[in-house]
Scaffold this motif. Sequence first.
Motif, PDB file in Angstrom:
ATOM      1  N   PRO A  35       0.853  -1.194   0.000  1.00 33.24           N
ATOM      2  CA  PRO A  35       0.000   0.000   0.000  1.00 33.24           C
ATOM      3  C   PRO A  35       0.890   1.245   0.000  1.00 33.24           C
ATOM      4  N   THR A  36       0.323   2.365  -0.413  1.00 33.10           N
ATOM      5  CA  THR A  36       1.130   3.565  -0.608  1.00 33.10           C
ATOM      6  C   THR A  36       1.903   3.988   0.620  1.00 33.10           C
ATOM      7  N   ALA A  37       1.211   4.004   1.767  1.00 33.73           N
ATOM      8  CA  ALA A  37       1.897   4.410   2.997  1.00 33.73           C
ATOM      9  C   ALA A  37       3.108   3.508   3.206  1.00 33.73           C
ATOM     10  N   GLY A  38       2.934   2.210   2.893  1.00 30.58           N
ATOM     11  CA  GLY A  38       4.037   1.256   2.999  1.00 30.58           C
ATOM     12  C   GLY A  38       5.174   1.617   2.065  1.00 30.58           C
ATOM     13  N   SER A  39       4.833   1.978   0.823  1.00 28.32           N
ATOM     14  CA  SER A  39       5.861   2.366  -0.144  1.00 28.32           C
ATOM     15  C   SER A  39       6.653   3.562   0.349  1.00 28.32           C
ATOM     16  N   VAL A  40       5.943   4.535   0.914  1.00 28.87           N
ATOM     17  CA  VAL A  40       6.612   5.758   1.381  1.00 28.87           C
ATOM     18  C   VAL A  40       7.581   5.427   2.515  1.00 28.87           C
ATOM     19  N   ILE A  41       7.104   4.642   3.482  1.00 25.55           N
ATOM     20  CA  ILE A  41       7.957   4.274   4.615  1.00 25.55           C
ATOM     21  C   ILE A  41       9.143   3.433   4.122  1.00 25.55           C
ATOM     22  N   LEU A  42       8.849   2.510   3.191  1.00 19.96           N
ATOM     23  CA  LEU A  42       9.890   1.646   2.649  1.00 19.96           C
ATOM     24  C   LEU A  42      10.977   2.490   1.987  1.00 19.96           C
ATOM     25  N   ALA A  43      10.554   3.429   1.145  1.00 20.10           N
ATOM     26  CA  ALA A  43      11.512   4.250   0.405  1.00 20.10           C
ATOM     27  C   ALA A  43      12.247   5.200   1.335  1.00 20.10           C
ATOM     28  N   ALA A  44      11.488   5.819   2.241  1.00 19.68           N
ATOM     29  CA  ALA A  44      12.064   6.917   3.005  1.00 19.68           C
ATOM     30  C   ALA A  44      12.910   6.449   4.179  1.00 19.68           C
ATOM     31  N   VAL A  45      12.434   5.404   4.873  1.00 18.42           N
ATOM     32  CA  VAL A  45      13.090   5.040   6.135  1.00 18.42           C
ATOM     33  C   VAL A  45      13.860   3.723   6.037  1.00 18.42           C
ATOM     34  N   LEU A  46      13.176   2.658   5.579  1.00 15.50           N
ATOM     35  CA  LEU A  46      13.776   1.331   5.675  1.00 15.50           C
ATOM     36  C   LEU A  46      15.026   1.184   4.812  1.00 15.50           C
ATOM     37  N   LEU A  47      15.023   1.838   3.634  1.00 15.35           N
ATOM     38  CA  LEU A  47      16.187   1.711   2.762  1.00 15.35           C
ATOM     39  C   LEU A  47      17.427   2.357   3.371  1.00 15.35           C
ATOM     40  N   LYS A  48      17.194   3.296   4.314  1.00 11.73           N
ATOM     41  CA  LYS A  48      18.336   3.989   4.915  1.00 11.73           C
ATOM     42  C   LYS A  48      18.969   3.168   6.034  1.00 11.73           C
ATOM     43  N   MET A  49      18.201   2.222   6.603  1.00 15.37           N
ATOM     44  CA  MET A  49      18.711   1.496   7.762  1.00 15.37           C
ATOM     45  C   MET A  49      19.937   0.664   7.396  1.00 15.37           C
ATOM     46  N   HIS A 131      16.853  11.782  -0.522  1.00  9.99           N
ATOM     47  CA  HIS A 131      16.051  10.699  -1.096  1.00  9.99           C
ATOM     48  C   HIS A 131      14.780  10.488  -0.293  1.00  9.99           C
ATOM     49  N   LEU A 132      14.897  10.564   1.032  1.00  8.30           N
ATOM     50  CA  LEU A 132      13.721  10.446   1.898  1.00  8.30           C
ATOM     51  C   LEU A 132      12.665  11.462   1.477  1.00  8.30           C
ATOM     52  N   LEU A 133      13.089  12.701   1.238  1.00  7.55           N
ATOM     53  CA  LEU A 133      12.133  13.763   0.909  1.00  7.55           C
ATOM     54  C   LEU A 133      11.530  13.581  -0.468  1.00  7.55           C
ATOM     55  N   PHE A 134      12.392  13.443  -1.505  1.00  3.29           N
ATOM     56  CA  PHE A 134      11.795  13.451  -2.852  1.00  3.29           C
ATOM     57  C   PHE A 134      11.130  12.135  -3.219  1.00  3.29           C
ATOM     58  N   LYS A 135      11.630  11.008  -2.724  1.00  8.76           N
ATOM     59  CA  LYS A 135      10.998   9.749  -3.105  1.00  8.76           C
ATOM     60  C   LYS A 135       9.687   9.559  -2.334  1.00  8.76           C
ATOM     61  N   GLY A 136       9.637  10.025  -1.085  1.00  6.18           N
ATOM     62  CA  GLY A 136       8.372  10.017  -0.351  1.00  6.18           C
ATOM     63  C   GLY A 136       7.333  10.858  -1.083  1.00  6.18           C
ATOM     64  N   LEU A 137       7.767  12.031  -1.539  1.00 11.40           N
ATOM     65  CA  LEU A 137       6.884  12.943  -2.280  1.00 11.40           C
ATOM     66  C   LEU A 137       6.363  12.290  -3.558  1.00 11.40           C
ATOM     67  N   LEU A 138       7.250  11.660  -4.322  1.00  9.60           N
ATOM     68  CA  LEU A 138       6.848  11.065  -5.599  1.00  9.60           C
ATOM     69  C   LEU A 138       5.889   9.884  -5.392  1.00  9.60           C
ATOM     70  N   PHE A 139       6.170   9.065  -4.386  1.00  7.93           N
ATOM     71  CA  PHE A 139       5.276   7.922  -4.137  1.00  7.93           C
ATOM     72  C   PHE A 139       3.874   8.408  -3.743  1.00  7.93           C
TER      73      PHE A 139
END
Length: 261
Positions: A35-49, A131-139
């Motif tokens: 789901p979208t919220a999942g995509s945003v969290i995945l892109a913004a936070v989890l990829l950075k861990m 990346h957190l900012l712009f990829k969250g925005l795009l998703f």
Amino acid sequence: GMQTLLFLAFFASFAVKMPMWPVHTWLPDAHVQAPTAGSVILAAVLLKMGGYGFLRFSLTMFPVGSQVMTDFVLWISVIAIVYTSLVALVQEDMKKLLAWSSVGQVGYIVMGLAAMSNIGWTAALWHSVAHLLFKGLLFLAVAGVILRTGTRNMYETGGLIKKMPATFISVLIGIIALSGVPPLTGFAAKWLLYQAMIERGWYFQAGIAFFSSTIAFLYCFRLIHSIFLGQLKPKHAEVREAPIIMLVPQYMLIMGIMLFS
């Protein structure tokens, strides 16, 4: 020897988490089904861990191993950036395009880490924030389009600029930041990265990264061209702007981008 092996073991595990090419294959599939919220969290936070773990463990615990493996890490990230940009260029599914683009951005982050210098680490961290900012925005923006049109395929949309102007502005700002056009955040991130590369004398690799930024610009252009420009499809004559609850977080992220720029 032992340090190098341990470094590699940690690097491999964090690489899957980030995800780094060639262990990146789970990400596009996960993104598309999430789901979208999942995509945003995945892109913004989890990829950075993964990147954080890499900084905290691999570099601090195995300094010798990380020096030995610098070239290996560098070349992996170079291949990652080129390959994922080319794959993103041919995607038809909006979320898949953004997901492949994320794997490429991770390549930039790892490239900054590989430089093993102050400026390289700065570039990597700055890229993570950008990346957190712009990829969250795009998703979020793309999610609005998918909600209203009922499709993820770019060729089934078109001409939506008249119907969804606020979403159009979101995507426009997102892709300017992503493709590294001044004056937004992506430009600063890439500038720092090239500086780190050139300081190490890696001119060729810096050149390849620069070339890949151009490909990134092309798939960004496709994102805006296919969805918002051109002819409006008859079946989308009744499409409305995305709901306000989806626009508010987008404009908060835009404010964040402007602030950091």
